[in-house]
Scaffold this active site. Structure first.
Site, PDB file in Angstrom:
ATOM      1  CB  THR A 169      26.561  26.041   8.951  1.00 38.32           C
ATOM      2  OG1 THR A 169      27.047  25.987  10.285  1.00 38.32           O
ATOM      3  CG2 THR A 169      27.680  26.579   8.071  1.00 38.32           C
ATOM      4  CD  GLN A 200      21.709  14.643  12.034  1.00 36.68           C
ATOM      5  OE1 GLN A 200      20.950  14.460  12.967  1.00 36.68           O
ATOM      6  NE2 GLN A 200      22.665  15.548  12.061  1.00 36.68           N
ATOM      7  CB  VAL A 201      18.502  17.517   6.335  1.00 32.71           C
ATOM      8  CG1 VAL A 201      17.417  18.267   5.580  1.00 32.71           C
ATOM      9  CG2 VAL A 201      18.935  18.296   7.581  1.00 32.71           C
ATOM     10  CB  THR A 219      28.475  17.594   7.472  1.00 32.88           C
ATOM     11  OG1 THR A 219      28.521  16.169   7.362  1.00 32.88           O
ATOM     12  CG2 THR A 219      27.386  18.134   6.582  1.00 32.88           C
ATOM     13  CB  ALA A 252      26.733  19.546   2.922  1.00 32.88           C
ATOM     14  CE1 TYR A 271      29.928  21.998   7.094  1.00 33.11           C
ATOM     15  CE2 TYR A 271      29.712  23.496   8.966  1.00 33.11           C
ATOM     16  CZ  TYR A 271      29.142  22.643   8.033  1.00 33.11           C
ATOM     17  OH  TYR A 271      27.779  22.452   8.048  1.00 33.11           O
ATOM     18  CG  ASP A 274      31.422  12.302  -5.557  1.00 34.00           C
ATOM     19  OD1 ASP A 274      31.332  13.269  -4.756  1.00 34.00           O
ATOM     20  OD2 ASP A 274      32.358  11.484  -5.529  1.00 34.00           O
ATOM     21  CG  LEU A 275      27.173  17.043  -3.840  1.00 34.00           C
ATOM     22  CD1 LEU A 275      26.735  17.862  -2.625  1.00 34.00           C
ATOM     23  CD2 LEU A 275      26.342  17.427  -5.048  1.00 34.00           C
TER      24      LEU A 275
END
Ligand SMILES: NC(=O)c1ccc[n+]([C@@H]2O[C@H](COP(=O)([O-])OP(=O)(O)OC[C@H]3O[C@@H](n4cnc5c(N)ncnc54)[C@H](OP(=O)(O)O)[C@@H]3O)[C@@H](O)[C@H]2O)c1
Length: 296
Positions: free
Chosen positions: A103, A13-14, A64, A62, A127, A38-39
């Site tokens: 978050t 989204q961001v 999520t 992230a 998370y 790839d994180l």
């Protein structure tokens, strides 16, 4: 000189909102998808910072999936903890500033008033714990890191609460939504616009500048998920909007426990950046209008 920005994440989204708004800010933006960086392999992902030597890095990718994280704690920690740490260290070495997102789920939600940045953290789920370790390690690895903790992010794309409620409302399904979790909805478009508007200042600021550190970012106005749902349907359907019935969190068990009060106080952000978040209803109204215009 054109600002050089490296962004991780192209589909979220961001990330999508930053890509969409970047042309209006005349920046040179390179955005990497999961296939390109790839994180889950933090060191390999961080190498892109050295290779591109950007002025600013935006970490918009992230792990999520809040409930799924309960059964994948190692992967969540790698992506949300170790990757921000490695990328921040690479930023420090390359002389780049870093914007990272965290978050409200770093808090346990037992404080009835809005949380401020230095309130004690105590995540209730995997998370939240993974995001907390990421924000801490990123801030420790580079003094030119800005972490924006945000909450209840929505936009016209991807899977999110606004789109789900509109679909259920249109299908005429009886709506029962949790009414004992409080927070502040956040428009991904507003968050993206803020980051891009601040990008030149962040890229130019030296370590120790007040623009670095931890900040809370959310649209204005506290509500519950039920209030958020009702507000969304009212904006979309007016007098024809169905009534959303309140239920308690206990009536809808989920693998990951959520904080009851996740309301983020944004005073520090407002003072430091001179930015006033607009009411969430205004931001959600734009999303509703965009979805209606595109027939989505
Ligand atoms: N959404 C919320 O309500 C919320 C609330 C508070 C904080 N935040 C934080 O805000 C930030 C942005 O969230 P968002 O809502 O934009 O997220 P999102 O829509 O769920 O998108 C997540 C992005 O991360 C990417 N990603 C996932 N795993 C990856 C990996 N191993 N390597 C590289 N990329 C990977 C995804 O790519 P694929 O498409 O390939 O999966 C996608 O682009 C995150 O830091 C999140 O923790 C979000």
């Amino acid at each position: 000189m054109t600002l050089k920005i490296l962004q991780y994440g192209t589909t979220g989204q961001v990330g999508r909102e930053i890509l969409r708004q970047a042309p209006a800010h005349a920046v040179a933006l390179t955005a990497l998808s999961r296939a390109e960086a790839d994180l889950a392999d933090p060191e390999a992902a961080a190498r892109h910072v050295r290779d591109l030597a950007p002025d600013l890095v935006i970490l918009a990718a992230a792990y999520t999936a809040v409930d799924q994280a309960e059964s994948e704690p190692g992967l969540a920690h790698e992506i949300n903890g170790e990757a921000p740490a490695a990328i921040a260290a690479a930023c420090a070495a390359a002389g780049a500033a870093l914007v990272h997102f965290s978050t409200d789920y770093v808090f346990d939600g037992r404080k009835p008033e809005p949380y401020v940045e230095d309130d004690a953290t105590n995540p209730l789920n995997v998370y939240g714990a993974s995001k907390l370790s990421g924000e801490r390690m990123a801030l420790a690895a580079s003094p030119r890191t800005t972490v924006l903790r945000t909450s209840w992010v929505v936009s016209a794309h991807g899977k999110n609460f606004v789109k789900t409620m509109l679909r259920l409302g249109r299908e005429g399904q009886p709506l029962r939504v949790v009414d004992d979790q409080f927070g502040r909805p956040t428009s991904a478009a507003d968050l993206a616009g803020f980051v891009l508007a601040q990008a030149p200042r962040l890229a130019a600021a030296k370590a120790g500048d007040p623009v670095f550190g931890l900040f809370h970012f959310a649209n204005a106005g506290e509500t519950t998920w039920r209030g958020f749902a009702q507000g969304t349907l009212d904006l979309a359907l007016g007098a024809a909007a169905p009534v959303v019935a309140p239920i308690a969190t206990a009536e809808r068990p989920a693998p990951a426990e959520r904080p009851l009060h996740g309301t983020l106080g944004t005073g520090k952000l407002e003072r430091t950046f001179g930015y006033a978040p607009r009411p969430w209803r205004d931001a959600v109204g734009e999303i509703v209008a965009e979805l209606a215009a595109t027939g989505a």
